[in-house]
Enzyme design. Structure first.
Site, mmCIF file in Angstrom:
data_model
loop_
_atom_site.group_PDB
_atom_site.id
_atom_site.type_symbol
_atom_site.label_atom_id
_atom_site.label_comp_id
_atom_site.label_asym_id
_atom_site.label_seq_id
_atom_site.Cartn_x
_atom_site.Cartn_y
_atom_site.Cartn_z
ATOM 1 N N ASP A 1 -5.827 1.616 5.003
ATOM 2 C CA ASP A 1 -6.875 1.816 5.767
ATOM 3 C C ASP A 1 -6.910 2.907 6.659
ATOM 4 O O ASP A 1 -7.679 3.605 7.044
ATOM 5 C CB ASP A 1 -7.210 0.460 6.300
ATOM 6 C CG ASP A 1 -7.766 -0.403 5.174
ATOM 7 O OD1 ASP A 1 -7.028 -0.373 4.040
ATOM 8 O OD2 ASP A 1 -8.114 -1.758 5.621
ATOM 9 N N CYS B 1 0.866 -1.330 -0.113
ATOM 10 C CA CYS B 1 -0.022 -0.039 0.011
ATOM 11 C C CYS B 1 0.839 1.343 -0.204
ATOM 12 O O CYS B 1 0.667 2.385 -0.948
ATOM 13 C CB CYS B 1 -0.801 0.130 1.240
ATOM 14 S SG CYS B 1 -2.194 -1.475 1.068
ATOM 15 N N SER C 1 -15.807 -4.555 7.438
ATOM 16 C CA SER C 1 -15.509 -3.546 6.626
ATOM 17 C C SER C 1 -16.481 -3.828 5.282
ATOM 18 O O SER C 1 -16.706 -2.949 4.611
ATOM 19 C CB SER C 1 -14.274 -3.318 6.305
ATOM 20 O OG SER C 1 -13.749 -4.172 5.279
#
Length: 573
Positions: free
Chosen positions: A132, A58, A488
């Protein structure tokens, strides 16, 4: 010496406390040791809060973007100083005790950026985020600091491509990390072999960038653009697209203009911004973590914003974007279809957003979206509300004796709206995962995973491993999962998370016993255990919280401060 702007305001006014005068010679001397000159120190000092890490894809590429950002800052007349904060990969830590660190990291990210920026009297801040918790953590910090600032999202990963046979024809199947979690479940269920699992594992994540569907990172990136803290058009450029470096350069140039015009986050982040944030998450069937993080923004801003407000917005917002995990397309497809600007333009046309909301650029949302360019024939976003994927938003707030303060369920429209079944009670995620992999869960069961809340975890783990395994075994439509941890919406099925109050706080979820009948009616917004008040009170008197004496120090500190999920799980005093 100071550096005046065209309107007389000093671009470097804040940093003068640290750098100007004979008594600050030692500070200047130390900064000269890293190569800065007197001329550099006279310019506005811009902090680049970088969440770079090489632990996971990420944020892996953020050093490249920081370099381009520095060039933009220098070209515009500023002096950049890069500093780092932490990042925890949800995808890597998922299903382990390490995942408990994830939500806690949001608070540490916000705290550390705030501390560095305050200590060093930075004139402006650009936050680089790409996963996130780094996105909400950086935004929370910028709200607290309230200096000219903006956030830039590192961008989505490209989808993995796997060639499969369909009706005798070879086609390309798009993969993401959730494909791997579901494949794990399929392997445990015996529907795929080890070689196929290995193939999916090898192909799902082809390079840098955040998880490719409308999971938490891309949902929060969408929110960052619609709220205006990330300039429109900057978030949705994919991580490995050459344009991303240009985005970073322009952001560096922009921060000097923000200081010049004295534009600060609290000038444009309002209740309208929060409403628009939830509407964008609902319209894209985004992650339910949007609820948690938007509540946290509201608490930082001091704005009254509740689960009831979120529920009302979701109920009036149709799903118009066909995004994974519940849909077909990934974030890169959205970018190629016209990006967030195109999505917001359509939402404005449909009356789903308030276009008067201000952006960090000084323009309104409507003005920013007016330049949208839609790719002809795109299928990612629907052309009308009448053609919506679902008439109401991507998540519903449930309440009842099992969750008096609320719980969150993500829906696309093909899930069962009603479920009643026996509770299968597990005291932690690992126990539930063992039962699922051992094929001990049957159709109709209600899997209860408790003591995973903000205090009880501590840290509120996400249950993607368990839910992925359930779906991988073909039980996604027949088994319900309820947790005081997080879910989520990373996979399909009736999965309910964020139950408040949590078990550790004395919530009813902590009083459940194996076989108790649980009833969920989504249409009615109700979540209940079919027990009398007298029975629940009797159990409450006999209940004692589990021992947490061996909790690591950092988590123990968090547990003492953190509020419940319906309050954003913030640690604000």
């Amino acid at each position: 010496m100071t550096v005046p702007t065209k309107n007389g305001r000093k671009l470097n006014q804040h940093s003068r406390t640290l750098l100007e005068g004979d008594d600050r010679a030692a500070a200047r001397s130390m900064l000269k040791a890293i190569g800065l000159t007197d001329d550099d120190l006279k310019k506005p000092i811009i902090g680049i809060a970088n969440t770079w890490t090489e632990i996971g894809p990420c944020n892996f590429h953020l050093r490249i973007l920081a370099h381009a950002m520095k060039e933009g800052i220098r070209a515009a007349g500023g002096t950049p100083l890069e500093f780092n904060t932490i990042s925890i990969s949800d995808g890597i830590t998922m299903g382990t005790e390490g995942m408990k660190a994830s939500l806690i990291s949001r608070e540490l990210i916000a705290d550390s950026i705030e501390l560095v920026a305050r200590a060093n009297y930075l004139d402006g801040v650009i936050a680089l985020s790409s996963c996130d918790k780094t996105i909400p953590g950086t935004i929370m910090a910028l709200i607290r600091l309230n200096v000219p600032s903006l956030m830039v999202y590192g961008g989505t990963i490209a989808p993995g491509i796997r060639k499969v046979q369909q009706n005798g024809v070879e086609v390309e199947e798009k993969l993401d990390v959730v494909s791997v979690f579901e494949a794990i479940g399929a392997r445990a269920g015996g529907t795929i072999d080890a070689e196929e699992l290995q193939e999916i594992e090898d192909l799902a994540c082809p390079g840098p960038g955040a998880c490719g569907g409308q999971f938490t990172a891309n949902t929060m990136a969408t929110i960052s653009e619609v709220m205006g803290i990330c300039p429109m058009g900057m978030a949705d450029v994919p991580a490995e697209d050459e344009e991303k470096k240009s985005v970073a350069y322009r952001a560096g140039e922009m921060i000097i203009d923000l200081i010049d015009r004295n534009i600060r986050p609290r000038d444009f982040l309002t209740r309208t911004s929060l409403d628009n944030a939830i509407a964008s998450a609902a319209a894209t069937a985004g992650s339910t973590n949007a609820v948690l993080h938007t509540l946290a923004f509201a608490r930082e801003l001091g704005i009254d914003f509740t689960l009831d407000d979120i529920s009302a917005i979701s109920q009036r917002t149709p799903i118009i974007a066909d995004m994974r995990p519940t849909g077909k397309y990934v974030a890169k497809d959205m970018y190629e279809a016209g990006g967030m600007r195109m999505l917001f333009s359509k939402m404005l046309d449909f009356g789903l957003l308030d276009g008067s909301a201000k952006m960090v650029t000084g323009k309104t949302l409507a003005e920013e979206a007016a330049s949208a360019k839609e790719t002809p024939g795109q299928q990612v976003v629907r052309q009308s509300v009448a053609d919506a994927i679902k008439a109401t938003g991507g998540f519903v707030i449930l309440k009842g004796n099992l969750a008096p303060n609320g719980a969150v369920v993500k829906l696309k429209g093909d899930e069962s709206q009603y479920h009643k079944g026996p509770a299968r009670v597990f005291e932690c995620e690992e126990d539930a995962m063992t039962a699922v992999q051992g094929q001990q869960i049957e159709k109709g069961d209600v899997v209860i995973v408790r003591y995973e809340g903000p205090t009880g975890g501590p840290g509120m783990r996400e249950m993607l491993s368990v839910t992925g395994a359930i779906v991988g075994q073909g039980l996604g439509q027949d088994v319900m999962l309820i947790t005081d941890g997080r879910f989520s919406g990373g996979t399909r099925g009736l999965m309910i998370g964020h139950v408040a109050p949590e078990a550790m706080a004395g919530g009813v979820i902590g009083l459940l016993q194996e076989g108790d009948e649980i009833e969920v009616d989504v249409a009615e917004g109700r979540i209940s255990v079919l027990l009398s008040d007298e029975e629940l009170e009797s159990r409450r008197k006999a209940w004692t919280p589990p021992n947490r004496d061996n909790v690591p120090v950092v988590m123990r500190k968090y547990a003492k401060l953190v509020k419940q999920a319906d309050d954003g799980a913030v640690t604000n005093l």
